[in-house]
Design a protein around this motif. Structure first.
Motif, PDB file in Angstrom:
ATOM      1  N   LYS A   1      34.943  28.756  77.528  1.00  0.00           N
ATOM      2  CA  LYS A   1      34.192  29.528  78.514  1.00  0.00           C
ATOM      3  C   LYS A   1      32.928  28.821  78.969  1.00  0.00           C
ATOM      4  N   ASP A   2      32.339  27.984  78.080  1.00  0.00           N
ATOM      5  CA  ASP A   2      31.117  27.281  78.475  1.00  0.00           C
ATOM      6  C   ASP A   2      31.403  25.935  79.129  1.00  0.00           C
ATOM      7  N   GLY A   3      32.690  25.677  79.426  1.00  0.00           N
ATOM      8  CA  GLY A   3      33.065  24.476  80.159  1.00  0.00           C
ATOM      9  C   GLY A   3      33.335  23.249  79.315  1.00  0.00           C
ATOM     10  N   THR A   4      33.354  23.388  77.994  1.00  0.00           N
ATOM     11  CA  THR A   4      33.622  22.253  77.111  1.00  0.00           C
ATOM     12  C   THR A   4      35.122  22.013  76.991  1.00  0.00           C
ATOM     13  N   ASN A   5      35.530  20.764  77.118  1.00  0.00           N
ATOM     14  CA  ASN A   5      36.948  20.388  77.011  1.00  0.00           C
ATOM     15  C   ASN A   5      37.260  19.938  75.592  1.00  0.00           C
ATOM     16  N   LEU A   6      38.210  20.629  74.958  1.00  0.00           N
ATOM     17  CA  LEU A   6      38.616  20.314  73.588  1.00  0.00           C
ATOM     18  C   LEU A   6      39.969  19.617  73.615  1.00  0.00           C
ATOM     19  N   ALA A   7      39.981  18.361  73.164  1.00  0.00           N
ATOM     20  CA  ALA A   7      41.215  17.562  73.188  1.00  0.00           C
ATOM     21  C   ALA A   7      42.209  18.097  72.169  1.00  0.00           C
ATOM     22  N   SER A   8      43.451  18.294  72.617  1.00  0.00           N
ATOM     23  CA  SER A   8      44.468  18.917  71.769  1.00  0.00           C
ATOM     24  C   SER A   8      45.811  18.235  71.968  1.00  0.00           C
ATOM     25  N   ASP A   9      46.418  17.811  70.862  1.00  0.00           N
ATOM     26  CA  ASP A   9      47.788  17.287  70.898  1.00  0.00           C
ATOM     27  C   ASP A   9      48.742  18.454  70.693  1.00  0.00           C
ATOM     28  N   ILE A  10      49.767  18.528  71.548  1.00  0.00           N
ATOM     29  CA  ILE A  10      50.716  19.634  71.487  1.00  0.00           C
ATOM     30  C   ILE A  10      52.115  19.084  71.240  1.00  0.00           C
ATOM     31  N   TYR A  11      52.743  19.564  70.181  1.00  0.00           N
ATOM     32  CA  TYR A  11      54.108  19.197  69.826  1.00  0.00           C
ATOM     33  C   TYR A  11      54.985  20.423  70.061  1.00  0.00           C
ATOM     34  N   ILE A  12      56.065  20.252  70.829  1.00  0.00           N
ATOM     35  CA  ILE A  12      56.924  21.388  71.157  1.00  0.00           C
ATOM     36  C   ILE A  12      58.383  21.006  70.912  1.00  0.00           C
ATOM     37  N   PRO A  13      59.112  21.815  70.155  1.00  0.00           N
ATOM     38  CA  PRO A  13      60.551  21.559  70.011  1.00  0.00           C
ATOM     39  C   PRO A  13      61.235  21.721  71.373  1.00  0.00           C
ATOM     40  N   THR A  14      62.164  20.839  71.661  1.00  0.00           N
ATOM     41  CA  THR A  14      62.877  20.938  72.941  1.00  0.00           C
ATOM     42  C   THR A  14      63.909  22.043  72.930  1.00  0.00           C
ATOM     43  N   GLU A  15      64.346  22.452  71.752  1.00  0.00           N
ATOM     44  CA  GLU A  15      65.337  23.520  71.649  1.00  0.00           C
ATOM     45  C   GLU A  15      64.638  24.870  71.610  1.00  0.00           C
ATOM     46  N   GLY A  16      65.019  25.761  72.485  1.00  0.00           N
ATOM     47  CA  GLY A  16      64.411  27.091  72.545  1.00  0.00           C
ATOM     48  C   GLY A  16      63.310  27.152  73.589  1.00  0.00           C
ATOM     49  N   ASP A  17      63.027  28.362  74.067  1.00  0.00           N
ATOM     50  CA  ASP A  17      62.062  28.528  75.147  1.00  0.00           C
ATOM     51  C   ASP A  17      60.634  28.745  74.634  1.00  0.00           C
ATOM     52  N   ASN A  18      60.470  29.563  73.620  1.00  0.00           N
ATOM     53  CA  ASN A  18      59.125  29.780  73.077  1.00  0.00           C
ATOM     54  C   ASN A  18      59.194  29.887  71.559  1.00  0.00           C
ATOM     55  N   HIS A  19      58.043  29.676  70.925  1.00  0.00           N
ATOM     56  CA  HIS A  19      58.028  29.485  69.481  1.00  0.00           C
ATOM     57  C   HIS A  19      56.747  30.079  68.886  1.00  0.00           C
ATOM     58  N   PRO A  20      56.793  30.422  67.609  1.00  0.00           N
ATOM     59  CA  PRO A  20      55.521  30.648  66.917  1.00  0.00           C
ATOM     60  C   PRO A  20      54.756  29.324  66.868  1.00  0.00           C
ATOM     61  N   VAL A  21      53.435  29.396  66.829  1.00  0.00           N
ATOM     62  CA  VAL A  21      52.601  28.202  66.957  1.00  0.00           C
ATOM     63  C   VAL A  21      51.754  28.006  65.698  1.00  0.00           C
ATOM     64  N   ILE A  22      51.684  26.766  65.242  1.00  0.00           N
ATOM     65  CA  ILE A  22      50.796  26.398  64.136  1.00  0.00           C
ATOM     66  C   ILE A  22      49.602  25.657  64.734  1.00  0.00           C
ATOM     67  N   LEU A  23      48.404  26.168  64.490  1.00  0.00           N
ATOM     68  CA  LEU A  23      47.168  25.572  65.001  1.00  0.00           C
ATOM     69  C   LEU A  23      46.422  24.881  63.870  1.00  0.00           C
ATOM     70  N   ILE A  24      46.027  23.635  64.126  1.00  0.00           N
ATOM     71  CA  ILE A  24      45.231  22.842  63.179  1.00  0.00           C
ATOM     72  C   ILE A  24      43.999  22.352  63.928  1.00  0.00           C
ATOM     73  N   ARG A  25      42.813  22.731  63.460  1.00  0.00           N
ATOM     74  CA  ARG A  25      41.570  22.290  64.099  1.00  0.00           C
ATOM     75  C   ARG A  25      40.802  21.417  63.111  1.00  0.00           C
ATOM     76  N   THR A  26      40.292  20.253  63.578  1.00  0.00           N
ATOM     77  CA  THR A  26      39.712  19.277  62.659  1.00  0.00           C
ATOM     78  C   THR A  26      38.575  18.481  63.290  1.00  0.00           C
ATOM     79  N   PRO A  27      37.543  18.153  62.504  1.00  0.00           N
ATOM     80  CA  PRO A  27      36.524  17.212  62.982  1.00  0.00           C
ATOM     81  C   PRO A  27      36.849  15.772  62.598  1.00  0.00           C
ATOM     82  N   TYR A  28      37.931  15.567  61.861  1.00  0.00           N
ATOM     83  CA  TYR A  28      38.224  14.254  61.292  1.00  0.00           C
ATOM     84  C   TYR A  28      39.170  13.414  62.144  1.00  0.00           C
ATOM     85  N   GLY A  29      39.606  13.947  63.275  1.00  0.00           N
ATOM     86  CA  GLY A  29      40.489  13.187  64.154  1.00  0.00           C
ATOM     87  C   GLY A  29      41.903  13.727  64.141  1.00  0.00           C
ATOM     88  N   LYS A  30      42.341  14.270  65.267  1.00  0.00           N
ATOM     89  CA  LYS A  30      43.690  14.841  65.352  1.00  0.00           C
ATOM     90  C   LYS A  30      44.765  13.795  65.110  1.00  0.00           C
TER      91      LYS A  30
END
Length: 575
Positions: free
Chosen positions: A44-73
């Motif tokens: 909301k304050d305009g900061t861009n947070l870099a995020s790597d997204i891995y998605i299985p190609t099989e199926g349309d939608n999935h439960p999501v596992i979120l990992i947030r880290t200061p040590y490098g994605k």
């Protein structure tokens, strides 16, 4: 015979960093079953947070596992691939101001709001089925726990390793500064992105006043004695607010263990939650390798976890929550602990185990011994006669840190170490049982009630629980410290009246260990464990601001009037 001084301490001229993640090096390979992209999630304050997204190609939608880290994605490609292969979309994000994310890094402060905003963003993506779990170790677990306290609707579960929230048991245990953790961690993470430190750590640890140590090397820390003081981090937060299922993992030799158990106990207070607890013999992040040694002891193949097995355990938990209930996880024992000494796992329905009996072992002087010798007894019966022992605490010659659940940047000090030579110091009192005729199965929290007086306006008292093996090896089990001015409150100081006897309660953490017949148990009492904990100046001045350190005489009291004792959790195996 005690010797006058002893400088047994590993040289800490440079930081011995064990970067566990270095063992996790994993290149990303293009797989047909997974797609990967890097996006910038805008807050909301305009900061861009870099995020790597891995998605299985099989199926349309999935439960999501979120990992947030200061040590490098980039350190978590393995987890991204592993979880995605098992049917989960995965988001791995650099914390604000770290690595590829924009903004300014302010340790701990932005993780709650940034985590909530990221969860809200995820649930609006067409590859998300509306359900999110969070995963991570140490700081990553903090990111998960602090987000969960806000109860976002989409967040359904956590899998946390070395979890913590309120900093008291990890950052300032017993009212002291965990110097060996806080100083190098801030130096390492707040001020830079590279994984090396070229400072003389001994000089930094000994620098006075402590509140100026970063300025002395040209660094302006945001959380070292400033408005957001690391010593009072999250005093107003509690994991009791969390009302989702949580899987907790920690290790007996992990410096976060006490905090992880606190989080487990708090989240377990809500009876509608299912909480699981797994405790191995490991030091911090060791379980993500196949290593089985902790200090001088090798805990054998049953103690090995490894990254693949840890990810497998995580997926088993996430499948249980998001997909089909696992009967073993649904109805099986909630607690599994590794018993050192036996080197075997055992299961319990709760923590601490229901069939634990708390036995008191009382401190006393040896009959006829000089009161300053410190060679006392530890026994099940309190002596009627009032006795005491004394020692001199010189903060300029502190007891060195050697062994115990220490910060994993300093490998030579971690885990099982022999305390025999340290016990020869004049400022270390020892209280020892007779030779054990039968083995003792110790499982649960450890605590020492200590009646003591001092010449100072403030001081510290330390305690160690030690196994004396038949060959004379003094194996440290656990240790703790209590700053006298924080004896009644974790946040408000209350100075002492010199010479007055006070009762101090020293938290020694927890353990699961079997002590064999033929060994002895010993309690060591002193007033320092440096550089793990900062030194008390004994003057009444805040140790963070002190420039002068004074020597004082300490007196440990025991007997029926002042029954100093160890509270020992002994498992009753006959139940």
């Amino acid at each position: 015979m005690k010797i006058k001084s002893y400088r047994h301490k590993p040289r800490i001229k440079e930081l011995f960093i064990i970067v566990i993640l270095a063992f996790f090096a994993s290149e990303f390979y293009a797989h047909e079953e997974i797609t990967k992209e890097t996006v910038k999630i805008t807050t909301k304050d305009g900061t861009n947070l870099a995020s790597d997204i891995y998605i299985p190609t099989e199926g349309d939608n999935h439960p999501v596992i979120l990992i947030r880290t200061p040590y490098g994605k980039q350190q978590h490609v393995y987890e991204g691939e592993y979880f995605a292969y098992n049917g989960y979309a995965v988001v791995i994000q650099d914390s604000r101001g770290k690595w590829e994310s924009d903004g300014e890094y302010f340790p701990f402060i932005n993780e709650k709001n940034d985590g909530i905003e990221t969860i809200n963003w995820i649930t609006n993506q067409d590859w998300c089925n509306g359900e999110v779990g969070m995963w991570g170790s140490s700081y990553l677990s903090y990111c998960a726990i602090v987000a969960a306290t806000e109860k976002p609707e989409a967040l359904k579960t956590l899998f946390i390793i070395s979890g913590w929230l309120d900093g008291k048991k990890i950052i300032n245990p017993g009212g002291t500064m965990h110097l060996m953790l806080n100083l190098p961690w801030i130096l390492h993470e707040e001020t830079q992105k590279v994984r090396s430190i070229n400072y003389d750590m001994e000089e930094l640890f000994e620098y006075l006043p402590l509140n100026n140590v970063f300025n002395s090397i040209g660094i302006d820390s945001k959380i070292w004695g400033k408005e957001y003081d690391i010593r009072g981090l999250n005093d107003n937060l509690s994991a009791t607010e969390i009302d989702i299922p949580v899987f907790h993992v920690t290790g007996w030799n992990d410096f976060v263990c006490n905090s992880a158990l606190e989080v487990y106990n708090q989240t377990s207070q809500n009876s509608s939650n299912q909480n699981k607890l797994l405790i191995g013999p490991w030091f911090h992040d060791q379980l993500q390798t196949k290593y089985t040694e902790v200090g001088d002891d090798d805990f054998g193949p049953e103690s090995a976890m490894g990254r693949e097995n840890l990810c497998g355990l995580s997926v088993e938990w996430f499948d249980h929550i998001f997909k089909e209930k696992n009967p073993r996880l649904e109805t099986g024992p909630d607690v599994k602990v590794f018993v050192m000494g036996e080197n075997k796992w055992e299961e319990h329905d709760q923590w601490p185990p229901e069939n634990v009996e708390y036995k008191k072992l009382f401190l006393s002087s040896n009959e006829g011994a000089n009161s300053s010798s410190g060679d006392g007894e530890l026994a099940g019966n309190v002596k009627d006669i009032k006795t005491s022992d004394t020692f001199i605490f010189d903060p300029l010659n502190p007891v060195p840190t050697y062994g115990g659940a220490n910060f994993h940047f300093f490998l030579p000090t971690i885990g099982v170490k022999d305390q025999s030579e340290i016990e020869e110091r004049n400022d270390v009192l020892v209280y020892t049982t007779d030779i054990l005729e039968d083995s003792i199965h110790i499982v649960g929290p450890l605590e020492l009630a200590l009646f003591a007086s001092t010449e100072g306006l403030d001081t510290d008292f330390t305690a160690k629980l030690v196994e004396i093996r038949e060959n004379g090896y003094a194996r440290i089990i656990q240790e703790g410290i209590q700053r006298a001015s924080y004896r009644n409150s974790a946040t408000e100081r209350e100075l002492l009246e010199p010479g007055k006897i006070y009762k101090f309660t020293i938290d020694l953490g927890a353990t699961a260990i079997k002590i064999p017949a033929g060994s002895k148990l010993r309690v060591e009492i002193s007033s320092s464990n440096f550089p793990k904990y900062d030194r008390n100046p004994n003057t009444g001045e805040d140790a963070f601001e002190a420039t002068k350190l004074e020597t004082v005489k300490q007196t440990i009291h025991h007997g029926s009037e002042y029954p100093s004792h160890l509270l020992l959790p002994v498992l009753n195996t006959s139940h």
